[in-house]
Each structure stands twice: as C-alpha cells, then as structure tokens.
Design a protein around this motif. Structure first.
Motif, mmCIF file in Angstrom:
data_model
loop_
_atom_site.group_PDB
_atom_site.id
_atom_site.type_symbol
_atom_site.label_atom_id
_atom_site.label_comp_id
_atom_site.label_asym_id
_atom_site.label_seq_id
_atom_site.Cartn_x
_atom_site.Cartn_y
_atom_site.Cartn_z
ATOM 1 N N ASN A 4 118.024 106.549 108.423
ATOM 2 C CA ASN A 4 116.686 106.819 107.905
ATOM 3 C C ASN A 4 116.066 108.098 108.457
ATOM 4 O O ASN A 4 114.994 108.499 108.039
ATOM 5 C CB ASN A 4 115.769 105.627 108.174
ATOM 6 C CG ASN A 4 116.100 104.506 107.220
ATOM 7 O OD1 ASN A 4 116.731 104.738 106.203
ATOM 8 N ND2 ASN A 4 115.696 103.305 107.560
ATOM 9 N N ASN A 171 120.894 104.315 101.633
ATOM 10 C CA ASN A 171 120.536 104.401 103.062
ATOM 11 C C ASN A 171 121.325 103.431 103.930
ATOM 12 O O ASN A 171 120.841 102.970 104.963
ATOM 13 C CB ASN A 171 119.038 104.112 103.287
ATOM 14 C CG ASN A 171 118.165 105.283 102.912
ATOM 15 O OD1 ASN A 171 118.675 106.305 102.480
ATOM 16 N ND2 ASN A 171 116.877 105.137 103.057
ATOM 17 N N ASN A 193 114.663 105.166 100.225
ATOM 18 C CA ASN A 193 113.266 105.290 100.666
ATOM 19 C C ASN A 193 112.403 105.950 99.594
ATOM 20 O O ASN A 193 111.270 105.543 99.356
ATOM 21 C CB ASN A 193 113.169 106.081 101.976
ATOM 22 C CG ASN A 193 113.609 105.246 103.162
ATOM 23 O OD1 ASN A 193 113.645 104.021 103.062
ATOM 24 N ND2 ASN A 193 113.962 105.891 104.256
ATOM 25 N N LEU A 196 111.917 103.293 96.841
ATOM 26 C CA LEU A 196 110.961 102.241 97.215
ATOM 27 C C LEU A 196 109.543 102.794 97.218
ATOM 28 O O LEU A 196 108.596 102.120 96.792
ATOM 29 C CB LEU A 196 111.317 101.673 98.597
ATOM 30 C CG LEU A 196 112.643 100.907 98.675
ATOM 31 C CD1 LEU A 196 112.928 100.491 100.119
ATOM 32 C CD2 LEU A 196 112.633 99.678 97.764
ATOM 33 N N HIS A 197 109.407 104.011 97.679
ATOM 34 C CA HIS A 197 108.096 104.655 97.690
ATOM 35 C C HIS A 197 107.545 104.753 96.263
ATOM 36 O O HIS A 197 106.381 104.418 95.994
ATOM 37 C CB HIS A 197 108.224 106.042 98.326
ATOM 38 C CG HIS A 197 106.921 106.724 98.546
ATOM 39 N ND1 HIS A 197 106.383 107.601 97.631
ATOM 40 C CD2 HIS A 197 106.019 106.624 99.550
ATOM 41 C CE1 HIS A 197 105.214 108.035 98.074
ATOM 42 N NE2 HIS A 197 104.971 107.454 99.237
ATOM 43 N N ALA A 210 109.579 95.645 99.642
ATOM 44 C CA ALA A 210 110.108 96.951 100.087
ATOM 45 C C ALA A 210 110.655 96.823 101.509
ATOM 46 O O ALA A 210 111.744 97.331 101.825
ATOM 47 C CB ALA A 210 109.010 98.013 100.011
ATOM 48 N N ASP A 211 109.916 96.122 102.371
ATOM 49 C CA ASP A 211 110.354 95.921 103.759
ATOM 50 C C ASP A 211 111.666 95.150 103.817
ATOM 51 O O ASP A 211 112.538 95.454 104.635
ATOM 52 C CB ASP A 211 109.285 95.131 104.546
ATOM 53 C CG ASP A 211 108.210 96.054 105.066
ATOM 54 O OD1 ASP A 211 108.441 97.272 105.099
ATOM 55 O OD2 ASP A 211 107.130 95.546 105.428
ATOM 56 N N CYS A 213 114.011 95.126 101.582
ATOM 57 C CA CYS A 213 115.101 96.047 101.192
ATOM 58 C C CYS A 213 115.455 96.975 102.356
ATOM 59 O O CYS A 213 116.632 97.185 102.671
ATOM 60 C CB CYS A 213 114.686 96.895 99.983
ATOM 61 S SG CYS A 213 114.335 95.931 98.511
ATOM 62 N N ARG A 214 114.417 97.503 103.009
ATOM 63 C CA ARG A 214 114.655 98.429 104.133
ATOM 64 C C ARG A 214 115.376 97.714 105.277
ATOM 65 O O ARG A 214 116.318 98.255 105.857
ATOM 66 C CB ARG A 214 113.321 98.990 104.652
ATOM 67 C CG ARG A 214 112.726 100.046 103.748
ATOM 68 C CD ARG A 214 111.515 100.716 104.407
ATOM 69 N NE ARG A 214 110.626 101.250 103.395
ATOM 70 C CZ ARG A 214 109.477 100.685 103.019
ATOM 71 N NH1 ARG A 214 109.034 99.602 103.624
ATOM 72 N NH2 ARG A 214 108.751 101.233 102.060
ATOM 73 N N SER A 215 114.935 96.495 105.583
ATOM 74 C CA SER A 215 115.564 95.750 106.686
ATOM 75 C C SER A 215 117.023 95.478 106.368
ATOM 76 O O SER A 215 117.885 95.591 107.239
ATOM 77 C CB SER A 215 114.880 94.399 106.906
ATOM 78 O OG SER A 215 113.528 94.589 107.094
ATOM 79 N N ASP A 218 119.032 98.663 106.852
ATOM 80 C CA ASP A 218 119.064 99.059 108.271
ATOM 81 C C ASP A 218 120.120 98.267 109.041
ATOM 82 O O ASP A 218 120.757 98.785 109.948
ATOM 83 C CB ASP A 218 117.696 98.822 108.925
ATOM 84 C CG ASP A 218 116.717 99.937 108.575
ATOM 85 O OD1 ASP A 218 117.159 100.957 108.014
ATOM 86 O OD2 ASP A 218 115.515 99.778 108.852
#
Ligand SMILES: O=P(O)(O)OC[C@H]1O[C@H](OP(=O)(O)OP(=O)(O)O)[C@H](O)[C@@H]1O
Length: 248
Positions: A4, A171, A193, A196-197, A210-211, A213-215, A218
């Motif tokens: 990221n 990502n 990112n 999602l933004h 969104a969180d 997906c990011r988690s 990661d």
C-alpha cells in the motif's frame, strides 16, 4: 516495501475519467461484494470482473486509453525503445492489448492459454523473431500467477519481456511476486485503493465494506505454487544468461 506504500500511478488529470469508469463498472457488475474464489483457491470478499467491459466497447476503449497513456509516459522516460510489440495475458489482457493495438497502431502478438495440438501448434501467434521485446498487458493483478505463466511462455519462444502494464492491481503480493520471480517490472495504471476510493465517493459501498476489502488484501499471502515458482526462477536465470551472452 508494503504494497500500500506503492507510488500511485494515476495522475490528477485522469482522476475524473477513472471515477467515471468506476461508475460504469459498478453499474455493470464489474465490481462485486460477496464471497468469490480466486485463481489461487482463496476466498475473497470482493471480485473485480473487467470482462464485463467487452460488452460495452466505449468502456473498454476508455480503460485501454488510460492504459496506453501510461505506456506512453513510460516510453517517454526511456532512452531506448521499450518494446517491439505488445501481448496480452489471456484472456482479458488480450482484449486490452487488441484495443490498444487497434487504437494506437501497435504491433501485437497473441498468446494462447494452451498450445494447439494441430496446425502450426504455436503458443504465440503473430510475426516475431527471437530477441525482440514484448510489453505484456494484463487487466487485473492478484497473485501474479497469470503474468508469471505468460512471461515463461513468451520467454520460451526466445522473446524478451522486461515490463508488464496492468490496468488494476488488487494490492496483494502480485507485484512483488512478478518482480521477484520473473524479474519483470510491474506498472499498474490503477490500484484497488483507487477503485475503493471511487466506489466510496459514489456511496456504492460502505466504509466498512471498503475496510473489509483492504484488510483482506493486506493479509493475503499471494500464493504462487511451488512448481510455478521453480520454473519461473529457472526461466529468469536462463534468460539472464541469454541477455549476457547472445543478444548484446
Ligand atoms: O494474478 P492472478 O492471481 O493470476 O489473477 C489475475 C488473473 O485472474 C483473472 O483471470 P482468470 O485467471 O480468472 O482467467 P480468465 O482469463 O480465463 O478469465 C484476471 O483476468 C487475471 O488474468
């Protein structure tokens, strides 16, 4: 380097264009929230399906244009020609490559998923000679498996692949996998990112989604199978040998 922390590839100029693409993708089920199995067998809480755009020529055309603009910027940064022809990772990379080839008069090769068992039995179709440079084109980067497989197939035909341009990087560890195992530079036009933004700005998804997906990305280890890992490293070594001894 954590994924990221990658330098964003898009510029403010194409920010709005990308948001319009995000809108169209969402409206046409190009981005889905739910439980989806990835190529690696892992379950993902979201799925990016850029294949939907082949039914919306204008959308595929706009995505291809942003991709080509990035290729153009990369080319301008180099003193030597970056590539002789482009080639898409089958299948969806092939659609992007065809679009770019037609729109910008770029020579192209077609990589098959499997060699045909009849006719010329070629894995790569088109006109080329060993030692020429191929710029690989991919739609979505997840683990990097598809890109690595394509790089191996192209190198086995005596062609050089040093760079790949990807429309959207999820990502995960794909970029590191490709760079480390195939020794190929990865250039991503957009990342998860950015996507999602954009989805958040239209309120298509919640911050919690969104969180989630990011988690997921990661923590995703971006698995590359051991046999592919081994073949990729052998192939990268072999090609380095050719670079050093034959094509200089
Ligand atoms: O980085 P990876 O883990 O390889 O995942 C990304 C690849 O997965 C998807 O294709 P898919 O393998 O589903 O095949 P398709 O071309 O048949 O749709 C996508 O279009 C990429 O090519």
């Amino acid at each position: 380097m954590p994924v990221n922390d990658q330098k964003p590839c898009q510029t403010l100029d194409n920010d709005n264009e990308f948001n319009q693409i995000v809108y169209d993708l969402w409206m046409n089920e190009g981005f889905l929230i739910g439980d989806y199995m990835l190529k690696t067998g892992q379950m993902s809480p979201f799925y990016i399906n850029l294949r939907r755009s082949i039914s919306i020529p204008n959308l595929l055309g706009r995505m291809s244009r942003l991709m080509y603009e990035q290729i153009d910027r990369l080319t301008n940064d180099r003193t030597e020609p970056m590539y002789d022809m482009i080639c898409g990772v089958p299948y969806m990379g092939l659609m992007f490559a065809t679009c770019i080839s037609q729109q910008y008069n770029q020579k192209m090769l077609m990589l098959r998923k499997e060699a045909k068992q009849y006719g010329t039995k070629e894995m790569i179709e088109g006109i080329y000679r060993p030692g020429q440079r191929v710029l690989l084109i991919e739609d979505v980067l997840s683990s990097g498996t598809s890109i690595i497989e394509s790089v191996i197939a192209i190198r086995q035909c005596g062609l050089i692949v040093d760079d790949v341009v990807v429309f959207l990087d999820r990502n995960e560890r794909g970029k590191q996998n490709v760079e480390h195992l195939a020794n190929v530079r990865v250039h991503c036009t957009f990342t998860l990112n950015h996507l999602l933004h954009g989805l958040r700005s239209f309120d298509f998804i919640t911050e919690q989604q969104a969180d989630c997906c990011r988690s997921f990305v990661d923590l995703n280890p971006g698995i590359i199978s051991d046999p592919l890992r081994k073949i990729a490293l052998q192939c990268a070594d072999m090609i380095q040998h050719h670079h050093n001894n034959e094509w200089k």
